[in-house]
Design a protein around this motif. Structure first.
Motif, mmCIF file in Angstrom:
data_model
loop_
_atom_site.group_PDB
_atom_site.id
_atom_site.type_symbol
_atom_site.label_atom_id
_atom_site.label_comp_id
_atom_site.label_asym_id
_atom_site.label_seq_id
_atom_site.Cartn_x
_atom_site.Cartn_y
_atom_site.Cartn_z
ATOM 1 N N TYR A 16 0.847 -1.217 0.034
ATOM 2 C CA TYR A 16 -0.013 -0.109 0.052
ATOM 3 C C TYR A 16 0.825 1.284 0.083
ATOM 4 C CZ TYR A 16 -3.182 3.587 1.751
ATOM 5 O OH TYR A 16 -4.130 4.589 1.851
ATOM 6 N N HIS A 17 1.890 1.340 0.777
ATOM 7 C CA HIS A 17 2.754 2.490 1.000
ATOM 8 C C HIS A 17 3.660 2.544 -0.364
ATOM 9 C CE1 HIS A 17 2.072 3.844 5.072
ATOM 10 N NE2 HIS A 17 2.398 2.297 5.593
ATOM 11 N N LYS A 18 4.032 1.565 -1.053
ATOM 12 C CA LYS A 18 4.505 1.561 -2.299
ATOM 13 C C LYS A 18 3.594 2.141 -3.386
ATOM 14 C CE LYS A 18 7.096 -0.931 -5.890
ATOM 15 N NZ LYS A 18 7.208 -2.384 -6.504
ATOM 16 N N TYR A 19 2.244 1.905 -3.329
ATOM 17 C CA TYR A 19 1.275 2.076 -4.322
ATOM 18 C C TYR A 19 1.148 3.668 -4.042
ATOM 19 C CZ TYR A 19 -3.182 3.605 -5.920
ATOM 20 O OH TYR A 19 -4.388 4.149 -6.745
ATOM 21 N N ARG A 20 0.926 4.233 -2.937
ATOM 22 C CA ARG A 20 0.810 5.549 -2.421
ATOM 23 C C ARG A 20 1.831 6.449 -3.172
ATOM 24 N NH1 ARG A 20 -4.389 7.567 -0.958
ATOM 25 N NH2 ARG A 20 -2.968 9.031 -0.403
ATOM 26 N N SER A 21 3.170 6.097 -2.758
ATOM 27 C CA SER A 21 4.390 6.665 -3.172
ATOM 28 C C SER A 21 4.382 6.833 -4.861
ATOM 29 C CB SER A 21 5.577 6.002 -2.720
ATOM 30 O OG SER A 21 6.747 6.567 -2.992
ATOM 31 N N GLU A 22 4.309 5.578 -5.268
ATOM 32 C CA GLU A 22 4.196 5.774 -6.977
ATOM 33 C C GLU A 22 3.225 6.549 -7.498
ATOM 34 O OE1 GLU A 22 4.452 1.692 -8.272
ATOM 35 O OE2 GLU A 22 6.641 1.557 -7.678
ATOM 36 N N THR B 263 5.901 17.513 -14.783
ATOM 37 C CA THR B 263 7.292 18.261 -14.922
ATOM 38 C C THR B 263 8.118 17.740 -16.078
ATOM 39 O OG1 THR B 263 7.926 16.926 -13.180
ATOM 40 C CG2 THR B 263 7.211 18.975 -12.601
ATOM 41 N N SER B 264 7.842 16.383 -16.242
ATOM 42 C CA SER B 264 8.612 15.315 -17.282
ATOM 43 C C SER B 264 8.714 15.928 -18.547
ATOM 44 C CB SER B 264 8.133 13.923 -16.928
ATOM 45 O OG SER B 264 8.300 13.544 -15.924
ATOM 46 N N LYS B 265 9.843 15.849 -19.244
ATOM 47 C CA LYS B 265 9.818 16.322 -20.695
ATOM 48 C C LYS B 265 9.513 15.030 -21.548
ATOM 49 C CE LYS B 265 13.654 19.348 -19.411
ATOM 50 N NZ LYS B 265 15.130 19.385 -19.230
ATOM 51 N N ASP B 266 9.882 13.803 -21.299
ATOM 52 C CA ASP B 266 9.507 12.613 -21.988
ATOM 53 C C ASP B 266 9.221 11.603 -21.220
ATOM 54 O OD1 ASP B 266 11.964 12.174 -21.186
ATOM 55 O OD2 ASP B 266 13.130 11.840 -23.101
ATOM 56 N N TYR B 267 8.615 10.381 -21.743
ATOM 57 C CA TYR B 267 8.441 9.081 -21.103
ATOM 58 C C TYR B 267 9.605 8.761 -20.125
ATOM 59 C CZ TYR B 267 6.776 4.580 -19.747
ATOM 60 O OH TYR B 267 6.450 3.601 -18.869
ATOM 61 N N ASP B 268 10.787 8.656 -20.718
ATOM 62 C CA ASP B 268 11.828 8.095 -19.947
ATOM 63 C C ASP B 268 12.153 8.768 -18.547
ATOM 64 O OD1 ASP B 268 12.677 5.989 -21.587
ATOM 65 O OD2 ASP B 268 13.875 7.485 -23.096
ATOM 66 N N GLU B 269 11.901 10.096 -18.700
ATOM 67 C CA GLU B 269 12.134 10.864 -17.543
ATOM 68 C C GLU B 269 10.914 10.616 -16.501
ATOM 69 O OE1 GLU B 269 11.999 15.671 -16.744
ATOM 70 O OE2 GLU B 269 13.824 15.042 -18.011
ATOM 71 N N PHE B 270 9.965 10.475 -17.133
ATOM 72 C CA PHE B 270 8.733 10.069 -16.146
ATOM 73 C C PHE B 270 8.879 8.686 -15.563
ATOM 74 C CE2 PHE B 270 4.398 7.871 -15.722
ATOM 75 C CZ PHE B 270 3.884 8.700 -14.853
ATOM 76 N N ARG B 271 9.568 7.639 -16.368
ATOM 77 C CA ARG B 271 9.584 6.545 -15.787
ATOM 78 C C ARG B 271 10.639 6.539 -14.701
ATOM 79 N NH1 ARG B 271 11.627 2.895 -20.063
ATOM 80 N NH2 ARG B 271 13.464 3.932 -19.529
ATOM 81 N N ASN B 272 11.569 7.464 -14.897
ATOM 82 C CA ASN B 272 12.620 7.482 -13.985
ATOM 83 C C ASN B 272 12.352 8.103 -12.656
ATOM 84 O OD1 ASN B 272 14.632 6.195 -15.460
ATOM 85 N ND2 ASN B 272 15.562 8.058 -16.336
ATOM 86 N N PHE B 273 11.328 9.080 -12.769
ATOM 87 C CA PHE B 273 10.851 9.617 -11.583
ATOM 88 C C PHE B 273 10.024 8.707 -10.853
ATOM 89 C CE2 PHE B 273 10.976 14.084 -13.348
ATOM 90 C CZ PHE B 273 12.149 14.484 -12.532
ATOM 91 N N VAL B 274 9.169 8.041 -11.369
ATOM 92 C CA VAL B 274 8.281 7.007 -10.676
ATOM 93 C C VAL B 274 9.187 5.767 -10.214
ATOM 94 C CG1 VAL B 274 6.640 5.425 -10.994
ATOM 95 C CG2 VAL B 274 6.376 7.579 -12.078
ATOM 96 N N SER B 275 10.228 5.367 -10.811
ATOM 97 C CA SER B 275 11.059 4.367 -10.408
ATOM 98 C C SER B 275 11.797 4.683 -9.160
ATOM 99 C CB SER B 275 11.914 3.535 -11.524
ATOM 100 O OG SER B 275 12.957 4.581 -11.737
ATOM 101 N N VAL B 276 12.194 5.870 -8.893
ATOM 102 C CA VAL B 276 13.051 6.177 -7.486
ATOM 103 C C VAL B 276 11.811 6.821 -6.661
ATOM 104 C CG1 VAL B 276 14.952 6.504 -8.897
ATOM 105 C CG2 VAL B 276 13.645 8.310 -8.378
ATOM 106 N N SER B 277 10.809 6.317 -6.611
ATOM 107 C CA SER B 277 9.936 7.307 -5.626
ATOM 108 C C SER B 277 9.918 6.739 -4.263
ATOM 109 C CB SER B 277 8.278 7.058 -6.195
ATOM 110 O OG SER B 277 8.013 5.553 -6.341
ATOM 111 N N GLN B 278 10.515 5.275 -4.227
ATOM 112 C CA GLN B 278 10.565 4.716 -2.830
ATOM 113 C C GLN B 278 11.915 5.111 -2.159
ATOM 114 O OE1 GLN B 278 8.554 2.385 -1.263
ATOM 115 N NE2 GLN B 278 7.335 3.129 -2.739
ATOM 116 N N LYS C 55 3.632 9.641 -9.711
ATOM 117 C CA LYS C 55 2.930 9.929 -11.057
ATOM 118 C C LYS C 55 2.414 11.172 -11.265
ATOM 119 C CE LYS C 55 2.406 5.022 -11.656
ATOM 120 N NZ LYS C 55 1.462 4.014 -11.897
ATOM 121 N N LYS C 56 1.697 11.752 -10.282
ATOM 122 C CA LYS C 56 0.899 12.866 -10.493
ATOM 123 C C LYS C 56 1.726 14.075 -10.256
ATOM 124 C CE LYS C 56 -3.093 10.644 -8.351
ATOM 125 N NZ LYS C 56 -4.009 10.703 -7.069
ATOM 126 N N ARG C 57 2.929 14.183 -9.788
ATOM 127 C CA ARG C 57 3.721 15.136 -9.748
ATOM 128 C C ARG C 57 4.654 15.178 -11.014
ATOM 129 N NH1 ARG C 57 4.324 13.735 -4.559
ATOM 130 N NH2 ARG C 57 6.420 12.571 -4.980
#
Length: 119
Positions: A58-64, A74-89, A68-70
Motif C-alpha cells: 500500500y505504501h509503495k502504491y501511494r508513493s508511486e 514536470t517530465s519532458k518525455d516518457y523516460d524521465e517520467f519512468r525514472n521519476f516513478v522508479s525512484v519514488s521509494q 506519477k501525479k507530480r
C-alpha cells in the motif's frame, strides 16, 4: 488488501464487487494457512507477515501514485517520467550518512579526499 478495500469510500455501483472481493480475500487467506490446522486458532506469524506485506504494498502504491501525479506535469518525455516513478521509494541521504560512508575505508589517509579513494 482487506484494509485497503475497507478504508476506501464505497460507491453504490461498486459496493457488490468490493464486498465480493473482501469475502474472496478472506477465503484465500484461510486457504493460505492463516488458521492453524485445528481451524480454531489463528497462525499469528503468518497473519503478521501478510499484513506487513499488504501495508508495504500500500505504501509503495501511494508513493508511486503521488510521484506519477507530480511527474506528469514536470517530465519532458516518457523516460524521465519512468525514472521519476522508479525512484519514488528512495529517501534522501543526509550529509552525516555520506560522511560515515567512507569512515574507516582502507586507502584513505589523513588529509586524503574521498573522491580520490580507491575502494
Amino acid at each position: 488488501v482487506i484494509f485497503t478495500l475497507l478504508s476506501q469510500p464505497i460507491s453504490e455501483s461498486s459496493r457488490h464487487y468490493q464486498a465480493f472481493s473482501v469475502r474472496q480475500t478472506m477465503a484465500s487467506a484461510r486457504n493460505k494457512s492463516v488458521f492453524n490446522p485445528d481451524r480454531k486458532t489463528i497462525n499469528v506469524g503468518h497473519l503478521e507477515r501478510e499484513i506487513t506485506r499488504d501495508v508495504a504494498s500500500y505504501h509503495k502504491y501511494r508513493s508511486e501514485d503521488g510521484m506519477k501525479k507530480r511527474a506528469v506535469h514536470t517530465s519532458k518525455d516518457y523516460d524521465e517520467f519512468r525514472n521519476f516513478v522508479s525512484v519514488s521509494q528512495l529517501k534522501p541521504t543526509s550529509g552525516r550518512e555520506l560522511s560515515t560512508l567512507f569512515r574507516g575505508v582502507a586507502g584513505l589517509k589523513d588529509g586524503a579526499s574521498s573522491t580520490n579513494a580507491k575502494i
